[in-house]
Design an enzyme around this catalytic site. Structure first.
Site, PDB file in Angstrom:
ATOM      1  N   TYR A  47      -9.693  14.734  -5.997  1.00 54.26           N
ATOM      2  CA  TYR A  47      -8.742  14.336  -7.051  1.00 54.26           C
ATOM      3  C   TYR A  47      -7.968  15.551  -7.563  1.00 54.26           C
ATOM      4  CZ  TYR A  47      -7.006  12.060 -11.287  1.00 54.26           C
ATOM      5  OH  TYR A  47      -6.195  11.556 -12.282  1.00 54.26           O
ATOM      6  N   LYS A  74      -3.923  16.405  -7.156  1.00 53.78           N
ATOM      7  CA  LYS A  74      -3.010  16.555  -8.295  1.00 53.78           C
ATOM      8  C   LYS A  74      -2.405  17.967  -8.316  1.00 53.78           C
ATOM      9  CE  LYS A  74      -3.682  12.382  -9.915  1.00 53.78           C
ATOM     10  NZ  LYS A  74      -2.633  11.342  -9.888  1.00 53.78           N
ATOM     11  N   ASP A  77       0.877  -1.170   0.000  1.00 51.67           N
ATOM     12  CA  ASP A  77       0.000   0.000   0.000  1.00 51.67           C
ATOM     13  C   ASP A  77       0.915   1.221   0.000  1.00 51.67           C
ATOM     14  OD1 ASP A  77      -1.577   2.182   0.608  1.00 51.67           O
ATOM     15  OD2 ASP A  77      -2.711   1.174   2.202  1.00 51.67           O
TER      16      ASP A  77
HETATM   17  N1  LIG Z   1      -6.392   7.267 -17.034  1.00 51.96           N
HETATM   18  C1  LIG Z   1      -6.464   8.589 -17.112  1.00 51.96           C
HETATM   19  O1  LIG Z   1      -7.223   9.152 -17.924  1.00 51.96           O
HETATM   20  C2  LIG Z   1      -5.596   9.432 -16.227  1.00 51.96           C
HETATM   21  C3  LIG Z   1      -5.503  10.809 -16.531  1.00 51.96           C
HETATM   22  C4  LIG Z   1      -4.694  11.604 -15.720  1.00 51.96           C
HETATM   23  C5  LIG Z   1      -4.003  11.051 -14.667  1.00 51.96           C
HETATM   24  N2  LIG Z   1      -4.107   9.709 -14.395  1.00 51.96           N
HETATM   25  C6  LIG Z   1      -3.332   9.193 -13.262  1.00 51.96           C
HETATM   26  O2  LIG Z   1      -2.556   8.108 -13.675  1.00 51.96           O
HETATM   27  C7  LIG Z   1      -2.323   7.239 -12.563  1.00 51.96           C
HETATM   28  C8  LIG Z   1      -2.676   5.826 -12.980  1.00 51.96           C
HETATM   29  O3  LIG Z   1      -4.053   5.796 -13.282  1.00 51.96           O
HETATM   30  P1  LIG Z   1      -4.696   4.699 -14.244  1.00 51.96           P
HETATM   31  O4  LIG Z   1      -5.596   5.417 -15.165  1.00 51.96           O
HETATM   32  O5  LIG Z   1      -3.648   3.795 -14.764  1.00 51.96           O
HETATM   33  O6  LIG Z   1      -5.637   3.997 -13.162  1.00 51.96           O
HETATM   34  P2  LIG Z   1      -5.769   2.469 -12.706  1.00 51.96           P
HETATM   35  O7  LIG Z   1      -6.874   2.434 -11.739  1.00 51.96           O
HETATM   36  O8  LIG Z   1      -5.860   1.634 -13.924  1.00 51.96           O
HETATM   37  O9  LIG Z   1      -4.374   2.194 -11.989  1.00 51.96           O
HETATM   38  C9  LIG Z   1      -4.084   2.679 -10.706  1.00 51.96           C
HETATM   39  C10 LIG Z   1      -3.439   1.573  -9.916  1.00 51.96           C
HETATM   40  O10 LIG Z   1      -3.107   2.087  -8.628  1.00 51.96           O
HETATM   41  C11 LIG Z   1      -3.348   1.060  -7.693  1.00 51.96           C
HETATM   42  N3  LIG Z   1      -3.518   1.627  -6.362  1.00 51.96           N
HETATM   43  C12 LIG Z   1      -4.549   2.369  -5.896  1.00 51.96           C
HETATM   44  N4  LIG Z   1      -4.351   2.694  -4.617  1.00 51.96           N
HETATM   45  C13 LIG Z   1      -3.162   2.150  -4.250  1.00 51.96           C
HETATM   46  C14 LIG Z   1      -2.404   2.133  -3.049  1.00 51.96           C
HETATM   47  N5  LIG Z   1      -2.841   2.743  -1.932  1.00 51.96           N
HETATM   48  N6  LIG Z   1      -1.224   1.477  -3.041  1.00 51.96           N
HETATM   49  C15 LIG Z   1      -0.783   0.853  -4.154  1.00 51.96           C
HETATM   50  N7  LIG Z   1      -1.453   0.820  -5.317  1.00 51.96           N
HETATM   51  C16 LIG Z   1      -2.630   1.468  -5.360  1.00 51.96           C
HETATM   52  C17 LIG Z   1      -4.586   0.349  -8.201  1.00 51.96           C
HETATM   53  O11 LIG Z   1      -4.725  -0.944  -7.642  1.00 51.96           O
HETATM   54  C18 LIG Z   1      -4.351   0.346  -9.702  1.00 51.96           C
HETATM   55  O12 LIG Z   1      -3.692  -0.824 -10.134  1.00 51.96           O
HETATM   56  C19 LIG Z   1      -3.192   7.767 -11.428  1.00 51.96           C
HETATM   57  O13 LIG Z   1      -2.391   8.507 -10.533  1.00 51.96           O
HETATM   58  C20 LIG Z   1      -4.199   8.646 -12.133  1.00 51.96           C
HETATM   59  O14 LIG Z   1      -4.680   9.664 -11.296  1.00 51.96           O
HETATM   60  C21 LIG Z   1      -4.888   8.890 -15.156  1.00 51.96           C
END
Ligand SMILES: NC(=O)c1ccc[n+]([C@@H]2O[C@H](COP(=O)([O-])OP(=O)(O)OC[C@H]3O[C@@H](n4cnc5c(N)ncnc54)[C@H](O)[C@@H]3O)[C@@H](O)[C@H]2O)c1
Length: 258
Positions: free
Chosen positions: A155, A159, A61
């Site tokens: 969120y 960020k 975590d």
């Molecule tokens: N997908 C988008 O459109 C987008 C856009 C901007 C920013 N982001 C950022 O990119 C990053 C990845 O997002 P994503 O879209 O791949 O989402 P996702 O949900 O597919 O992946 C996020 C991962 O983080 C893990 N996670 C969550 N809480 C956790 C914790 N406490 N400890 C360890 N692991 C944990 C989850 O299990 C998951 O595997 C995030 O920070 C998200 O805010 C995503």
């Protein structure tokens, strides 16, 4: 090019974090995937190994300081000095304006997205200083750092904070030869967006994304490869927005029809 590098990637069981782990492994780095989701993380690390890469999964975590310290200690002792750390773990928990958001939900999002990055960054930075490693730390931010979304108060706040955390970490680590940057993705296909967005939401986001499509996670991984590599040797304290043109767009100006 990246042989001898050891990369720790949080949130690496899926989405953007996994795409970064896969890209780094293809570039020759040894990758340590970490996530809450142990089954998916183990499976993806095995897939990277079967494709010829060097990968290991360790469940953690990333918002738990003691657990993260244990993770970093284990990697340093059993694999070697961490040269690249990527904080991709993130949650959104949106849907309500701030005045209807519970303190518990607000705090949970900040704990994972912002305080988690502080915890991981601090443990990795101390290890890099101790081993004299000239490395790179990369946060995954969002266009939500600078564009408010009424229904994502926690969120966007997390960020926004991450942008300043990136700057203060970069200032403190410059003298140690460690660069700290963030990537601010626009809409990107991942398990998070696939679960959260219905077609009207996708259409709305695309209407405000000049490139006209979501990014693939691999395109964000390409930016992470740049920031970790020698071509970014003079880049630190920055958030690089890979957003399909979102931040360049003034919404009140009507587009010229094609
Ligand atoms: N997908 C988008 O459109 C987008 C856009 C901007 C920013 N982001 C950022 O990119 C990053 C990845 O997002 P994503 O879209 O791949 O989402 P996702 O949900 O597919 O992946 C996020 C991962 O983080 C893990 N996670 C969550 N809480 C956790 C914790 N406490 N400890 C360890 N692991 C944990 C989850 O299990 C998951 O595997 C995030 O920070 C998200 O805010 C995503």
């Amino acid at each position: 090019m990246s042989r001898g590098q050891i990369a720790l990637i949080t949130g690496a069981a899926g989405g953007i974090g996994l795409a970064i782990a896969q890209r780094y492994a293809r570039d020759g780095m040894e990758v340590i995937l970490t996530d809450l989701q142990a089954e998916a993380g183990e499976r993806e690390a095995k897939a990277i190994r079967e494709a010829g890469g060097r990968a290991r999964f360790i469940a953690c975590d990333s918002s738990d300081e003691a657990a993260v310290q244990g993770l970093v200690d284990t990697v340093e002792a059993e694999v070697g000095p961490i040269t690249v750390a990527v904080c991709s773990a993130g949650i959104s928990k949106g849907g309500k304006p701030f005045y209807e958001t519970s303190l518990a939900d607000f705090t949970q999002v900040l704990n994972v997205n912002l305080i988690g990055a502080f915890i991981v960054g601090k443990a990795v930075a101390q290890a890099m200083i101790a081993s004299g490693t000239r490395g790179s730390i990369i946060h995954i931010s969002s266009v939500g750092a600078v564009l408010g979304v009424e229904t994502s108060p926690a969120y966007c706040t997390s960020k926004g904070g991450l942008g300043m955390l990136t700057k203060v970490m970069a200032l403190a680590m410059a003298r140690h030869g460690v660069r700290v940057n963030a990537i601010g993705p626009g809409p990107t296909w991942s398990p998070m967006t696939q679960a959260a967005l219905d077609q009207p939401a996708v259409d709305m986001m695309l209407s405000r994304t000049p490139i006209g499509r979501f990014a693939e996670a691999e395109e964000i991984a390409g930016v992470a490869a740049f920031l970790a590599g020698p071509d970014a040797s003079y880049v630190t304290g920055q958030t690089l927005y890979a957003d399909g043109g979102r931040l360049a767009l003034n919404y009140v100006v009507l587009p010229v029809s094609a």
